[in-house]
Write a protein that holds these residues in place. Structure first.
Motif, mmCIF file in Angstrom:
data_model
loop_
_atom_site.group_PDB
_atom_site.id
_atom_site.type_symbol
_atom_site.label_atom_id
_atom_site.label_comp_id
_atom_site.label_asym_id
_atom_site.label_seq_id
_atom_site.Cartn_x
_atom_site.Cartn_y
_atom_site.Cartn_z
ATOM 1 N N VAL A 145 1.825 6.651 -6.934
ATOM 2 C CA VAL A 145 0.792 7.628 -7.272
ATOM 3 C C VAL A 145 1.272 9.041 -6.950
ATOM 4 O O VAL A 145 1.109 9.963 -7.754
ATOM 5 C CB VAL A 145 -0.534 7.305 -6.545
ATOM 6 C CG1 VAL A 145 -1.538 8.429 -6.695
ATOM 7 C CG2 VAL A 145 -1.109 5.990 -7.069
ATOM 8 N N ALA A 146 1.896 9.214 -5.786
ATOM 9 C CA ALA A 146 2.381 10.538 -5.388
ATOM 10 C C ALA A 146 3.475 11.030 -6.329
ATOM 11 O O ALA A 146 3.497 12.205 -6.706
ATOM 12 C CB ALA A 146 2.898 10.490 -3.953
ATOM 13 N N ARG A 151 2.318 0.529 -11.275
ATOM 14 C CA ARG A 151 1.027 0.595 -10.578
ATOM 15 C C ARG A 151 0.280 -0.723 -10.718
ATOM 16 O O ARG A 151 -0.244 -1.262 -9.740
ATOM 17 C CB ARG A 151 0.158 1.723 -11.143
ATOM 18 C CG ARG A 151 0.409 3.065 -10.562
ATOM 19 C CD ARG A 151 -0.691 4.057 -10.925
ATOM 20 N NE ARG A 151 -1.139 3.977 -12.306
ATOM 21 C CZ ARG A 151 -0.762 4.792 -13.287
ATOM 22 N NH1 ARG A 151 0.084 5.765 -13.051
ATOM 23 N NH2 ARG A 151 -1.231 4.634 -14.509
ATOM 24 N N GLY A 163 0.822 -1.206 0.000
ATOM 25 C CA GLY A 163 0.000 0.000 0.000
ATOM 26 C C GLY A 163 0.854 1.254 0.000
ATOM 27 O O GLY A 163 0.560 2.229 -0.714
ATOM 28 N N ARG A 164 1.928 1.235 0.785
ATOM 29 C CA ARG A 164 2.856 2.383 0.803
ATOM 30 C C ARG A 164 3.544 2.536 -0.546
ATOM 31 O O ARG A 164 3.709 3.651 -1.050
ATOM 32 C CB ARG A 164 3.879 2.222 1.929
ATOM 33 C CG ARG A 164 3.304 2.436 3.317
ATOM 34 C CD ARG A 164 4.382 2.475 4.392
ATOM 35 N NE ARG A 164 5.164 1.243 4.463
ATOM 36 C CZ ARG A 164 4.830 0.187 5.197
ATOM 37 N NH1 ARG A 164 3.740 0.203 5.930
ATOM 38 N NH2 ARG A 164 5.604 -0.881 5.220
ATOM 39 N N ASP A 165 3.948 1.406 -1.140
ATOM 40 C CA ASP A 165 4.568 1.458 -2.466
ATOM 41 C C ASP A 165 3.613 2.059 -3.488
ATOM 42 O O ASP A 165 3.996 2.913 -4.288
ATOM 43 C CB ASP A 165 4.987 0.056 -2.937
ATOM 44 C CG ASP A 165 6.171 -0.501 -2.179
ATOM 45 O OD1 ASP A 165 6.822 0.249 -1.425
ATOM 46 O OD2 ASP A 165 6.438 -1.716 -2.348
ATOM 47 N N PHE A 166 2.362 1.593 -3.453
ATOM 48 C CA PHE A 166 1.368 2.095 -4.406
ATOM 49 C C PHE A 166 1.152 3.589 -4.208
ATOM 50 O O PHE A 166 1.144 4.352 -5.177
ATOM 51 C CB PHE A 166 0.045 1.332 -4.237
ATOM 52 C CG PHE A 166 -0.951 1.636 -5.311
ATOM 53 C CD1 PHE A 166 -0.918 0.946 -6.506
ATOM 54 C CD2 PHE A 166 -1.924 2.611 -5.132
ATOM 55 C CE1 PHE A 166 -1.828 1.213 -7.512
ATOM 56 C CE2 PHE A 166 -2.841 2.887 -6.129
ATOM 57 C CZ PHE A 166 -2.789 2.190 -7.321
ATOM 58 N N ASP A 167 1.008 4.005 -2.958
ATOM 59 C CA ASP A 167 0.824 5.438 -2.671
ATOM 60 C C ASP A 167 2.028 6.246 -3.140
ATOM 61 O O ASP A 167 1.876 7.356 -3.646
ATOM 62 C CB ASP A 167 0.594 5.660 -1.175
ATOM 63 C CG ASP A 167 -0.750 5.113 -0.708
ATOM 64 O OD1 ASP A 167 -1.619 4.825 -1.554
ATOM 65 O OD2 ASP A 167 -0.914 4.963 0.526
ATOM 66 N N GLY A 168 3.227 5.697 -2.987
ATOM 67 C CA GLY A 168 4.432 6.385 -3.441
ATOM 68 C C GLY A 168 4.463 6.545 -4.947
ATOM 69 O O GLY A 168 4.862 7.598 -5.464
ATOM 70 N N ALA A 216 1.983 12.252 -9.498
ATOM 71 C CA ALA A 216 1.169 13.456 -9.380
ATOM 72 C C ALA A 216 1.975 14.691 -9.769
ATOM 73 O O ALA A 216 1.401 15.713 -10.143
ATOM 74 C CB ALA A 216 0.636 13.598 -7.958
ATOM 75 N N THR A 260 5.506 3.649 -15.354
ATOM 76 C CA THR A 260 4.729 3.910 -14.143
ATOM 77 C C THR A 260 3.395 3.166 -14.175
ATOM 78 O O THR A 260 2.933 2.694 -13.139
ATOM 79 C CB THR A 260 4.511 5.422 -13.931
ATOM 80 O OG1 THR A 260 3.896 5.969 -15.090
ATOM 81 C CG2 THR A 260 5.814 6.124 -13.645
#
Length: 140
Positions: A48-49, A71, A41-46, A52, A67
């Motif tokens: 995405v961030a 994802r 989850g942290r990897d996925f959020d990273g 952005a 990317t």
């Protein structure tokens, strides 16, 4: 030292140390799986961030394909971890019902060696063979 394979309970018998050994092993696997899910989850959020801050057009961005793959890969790993967590929870339920180690396909005992390697297994080796059609036993 005891043979750890004898500590794996099966339906109708619980080895030397009873269901506690399997419960502990399933709980440890569950804890590891939850930790893996949190890391993914942290990897996925990273990912995405980080994206952005760049162009949102994956098709025309030279890094877009990479990317998008990252994802999708992390999302796939998260899905597998969720599935494994569900299998572990089902195994814990079977342990509580006293049906842990009983093949859902044919009703025979799952060999302790298989349960040692795959504690959440629901079928014996024969029923798990690819292409084998087996009738599902009705739920009790």
């Amino acid at each position: 030292m005891s043979d750890s394979r004898r500590d794996v309970p099966v339906a109708g018998g619980h080895g030397r140390s009873g269901p506690a050994t399997v419960r502990e092993r399933l709980a440890a696997d569950r804890t590891d799986t939850l930790a893996r899910m949190a890391a993914l989850g942290r990897d996925f959020d990273g990912i995405v961030a980080a994206n952005a801050l760049v162009a949102v057009d994956d098709e025309h961005d030279p890094e877009g394909g990479t990317t998008a793959f990252e994802r999708a890969h992390v999302a796939s790993l998260m899905e597998q971890a969720h599935g494994h967590l569900a299998e572990l929870d089902e195994a814990l339920q079977r342990l509580e019902r006293g049906t842990y180690g009983q093949c859902e396909g044919c009703g025979s005992r799952i060999p302790p060696e298989r349960l040692e390697i795959r504690p959440a297994a629901t079928t014996c080796v024969s029923c798990a063979e690819p292409g084998r059609r087996r009738p599902r036993r009705p739920a009790r």
